[in-house]
Design an enzyme around this catalytic site. Structure first.
Site, PDB file in Angstrom:
ATOM      1  CD  GLU A 227      -9.976  -6.335   0.306  1.00  0.00           C
ATOM      2  OE1 GLU A 227      -8.514  -6.515  -0.727  1.00  0.00           O
ATOM      3  OE2 GLU A 227     -10.285  -6.328   1.119  1.00  0.00           O
TER       4      GLU A 227
ATOM      5  CB  SER B 139     -17.491  -8.369 -11.429  1.00  0.00           C
ATOM      6  OG  SER B 139     -17.405  -9.410 -10.167  1.00  0.00           O
TER       7      SER B 139
END
Ligand SMILES: Cc1cc2nc3c(=O)[nH]c(=O)nc-3n(C[C@H](O)[C@H](O)[C@H](O)COP(=O)(O)OP(=O)(O)OC[C@H]3O[C@@H](n4cnc5c(N)ncnc54)[C@H](O)[C@@H]3O)c2cc1C
Length: 380
Positions: A364, A367
Site C-alpha cells: 500500500e 516507505s
C-alpha cells in the site's frame, strides 16, 4: 480532542480476538507459515464475529464501527498472526472500502452484506507486474464495446488474487499516465475471462494469499463500473488513504507482539547469573521499543480520529503508515537480537515477526512513496 483510552467496543474486540485467536490462530500459525497455507475458514469465522465488515454500516450487514475499532481489530489480529491481519485489512479497507466509498446503492446492496459476513472474500487489484508505485502507468486495459468493456491484462501481488470471490479491479480506459484514464470495476469469481494466476512464494506473510489476477477478453457490463468511467485512479488514492491506516495498525500489532515476547523472554533468560533484562544493553532496547510503539500508536489514533470525523487523512495516514511500518521492522529486528540464537529459530515467534514485518514498508505504498506524499503535503 483525542481520547487515547480504549473505548468499550475496542476492549470488547480485543478480548474477543484474544479468545478466538488462542483457539483458532495461535496453535496453527506455524504450520500455515511453513506450508504457505491460506486458512480461508478462519476468515469465514471472523466474518461470523463481525470482523470482516468492521467499517461497513449495519444497514449493509456490517458492524458499523469506526476506525478506532478497526485499528484495534487489525493490531490484535496481527499480534497473533500478521498474515491474518493483512488479509483481514485487504478485505475490509481495500475491497469493501472501495465499494462502500464509490459503489452505487445497488452495488452496495449486492456486495457489502456478503463481504461483511465473509460469505464472499474480497480482493482489490491495482498493482501489475511492471507498475507498482507507478500505478498510473498500468497496462491492463478495458476497451468499450457497446454496453460492455473488454478487459485484458494481468494484475500482480493481489491479496486473495485466487481465492477472492468479489474483486475490485482498476484498469486503463484512457491514456497512459493520465490520472483520469483509469476506471474501477467490480466483478465476481467465475466471470468468464477472469481467473486467478500464479500464487507468489514469499519471505513473510506466507499465510496471506498473494497472487496474480488474469483478464483475457473478459467482457464486463458497464453496470459493473464503480462510480464513473475515468475516476478509478483518483478513487484508488482515496481508498489507499484509509488503507494506509490499516497497514499502520498491522505494523503496530507486529511491533507490540515482538515487544511483549521480548519483555517476557528478557525476564526469563539468564546469563552471567542474572536475567538478561538486568543488562542495560537489553533494557534500553526495551525502553526504545516501548517508546517508539507508543509514538506509532499516537500517530495511528490521530489518523483514525481524523478519518472518523471525515477529514482529510492524506498526511496523517502516510505519517502513521511510514512511521509504524519502520517501527515494526526495527522492533522485530531488536526482538530477534534479544532472543539471541533462539530468536533465529522457528521455536519462538520473533523470527516470523521479523519476516512478516517487512511487508509493512512495502505494501500500500512503500516507505519512499509515503515520504513523497508527506513531503508534498508539508511543502504545499
Ligand atoms: C504481500 C503483498 C500483498 C499485496 N497486496 C496487494 C493488493 O491486495 N492489491 C494491490 O493492488 N497491490 C498489492 N500489493 C502490491 C504493493 O502495493 C506493491 O508491491 C507496492 O506498491 C510497491 O510496488 P512494487 O512492488 O512494484 O515496487 P516498485 O514500485 O517497483 O518499487 C521498487 C523500489 O523503488 C522505490 N521507488 C519507486 N518509485 C520511487 C520514487 N518515485 N521515488 C523513490 N523511490 C521509488 C520503491 O520505494 C521501492 O523501494 C501487495 C504486495 C505484497 C508484497
Amino acid at each position: 480532542m483525542i481520547d487515547f483510552n480504549q473505548n468499550e467496543n475496542q476492549r470488547m474486540i480485543a478480548d474477543m480476538i484474544r479468545g478466538f485467536g488462542a483457539r483458532e490462530i495461535t496453535p496453527f500459525r506455524k504450520e500455515w507459515d511453513d506450508q504457505s497455507f491460506f486458512p480461508i475458514e478462519v476468515f469465514k469465522k471472523l466474518g461470523q464475529l463481525g470482523l470482516m465488515g468492521v467499517l461497513i454500516p449495519t444497514e449493509y450487514g456490517g458492524s458499523g464501527f469506526g476506525y478506532q475499532e478497526y485499528v484495534t481489530a487489525i493490531s490484535e489480529l496481527s499480534k497473533l498472526d500478521p498474515s491474518v491481519g493483512l488479509s483481514m485489512a485487504a478485505h475490509n479497507s481495500l475491497c469493501s472500502g472501495h465499494i462502500l466509498l464509490f459503489g452505487s446503492e445497488e452495488q452496495k446492496q449486492k456486495y457489502l452484506p456478503k463481504l461483511a459476513a465473509c460469505e464472499a472474500l474480497g480482493a482489490w487489484g491495482l498493482t501489475e507486474p511492471d507498475t507498482g508505485s507507478d500505478a498510473g502507468n498500468m497496462r491492463t486495459v478495458a476497451k468499450k464495446d457497446g454496453e460492455y468493456f473488454i478487459l485484458n491484462g494481468t494484475k500482480s501481488f493481489i491479496t486473495h488474487g485466487i481465492s477472492g470471490d468479489v474483486a475490485v479491479v482498476i484498469v486503463r480506459t484512457g491514456e497512459a499516465g493520465d490520472s483520469r484514464g483509469m476506471t474501477a470495476f467490480v466483478l465476481e469469481k467465475g466471470h468468464p475471462g477472469f481467473s486467478g494466476g500464479r500464487k507468489l512464494d514469499k519471505l513473510g506473510m506466507r499465510a496471506s494469499e498473494t497472487a496474480e489476477m488474469i483478464f483475457e477478453d473478459c467482457r464486463v457490463h458497464e453496470s459493473q463500473v464503480l462510480g464513473n468511467v475515468g475516476e478509478g485512479f483518483i478513487q484508488s488514492m482515496k481508498v489507499l488513504d484509509g488503507g494506509r491506516i490499516s497497514i499502520a495498525a498491522l505494523g503496530l500489532g507486529i511491533a507490540e507482539g515482538a515487544f511483549e515476547a521480548s519483555v517476557e523472554y528478557a525476564k526469563e533468560r539468564h546469563q552471567f547469573g542474572k536475567p538478561i533484562s538486568s543488562f542495560q544493553g537489553i533494557s534500553f532496547k526495551l525502553a526504545d521499543m516501548a517508546t517508539r510503539i507508543e509514538a506509532a500508536r499516537m500517530l495511528i489514533f490521530k489518523a483514525a480520529d481524523l478519518k472518523n470525523r471525515g477529514e482529510n487523512v492524506t498526511l496523517a495516514g502516510a505519517q502513521a503508515k511510514y512511521y509504524s511500518s519502520e517501527v515494526a521492522v526495527w522492533a522485530a529486528n531488536e526482538a530477534v537480537q534479544i532472543f539471541g540464537g533462539y530468536g533465529f529459530t522457528k521455536d519462538y515467534p520473533v523470527e516470523k515477526y521479523y519476516r512478516d514485518s517487512k511487508l509493512c514498508t512495502i505494501g500500500e505504498g512503500t516507505s519512499e512513496i509515503q515520504k513523497i506524499v508527506i513531503a508534498r503535503e508539508v511543502l504545499k
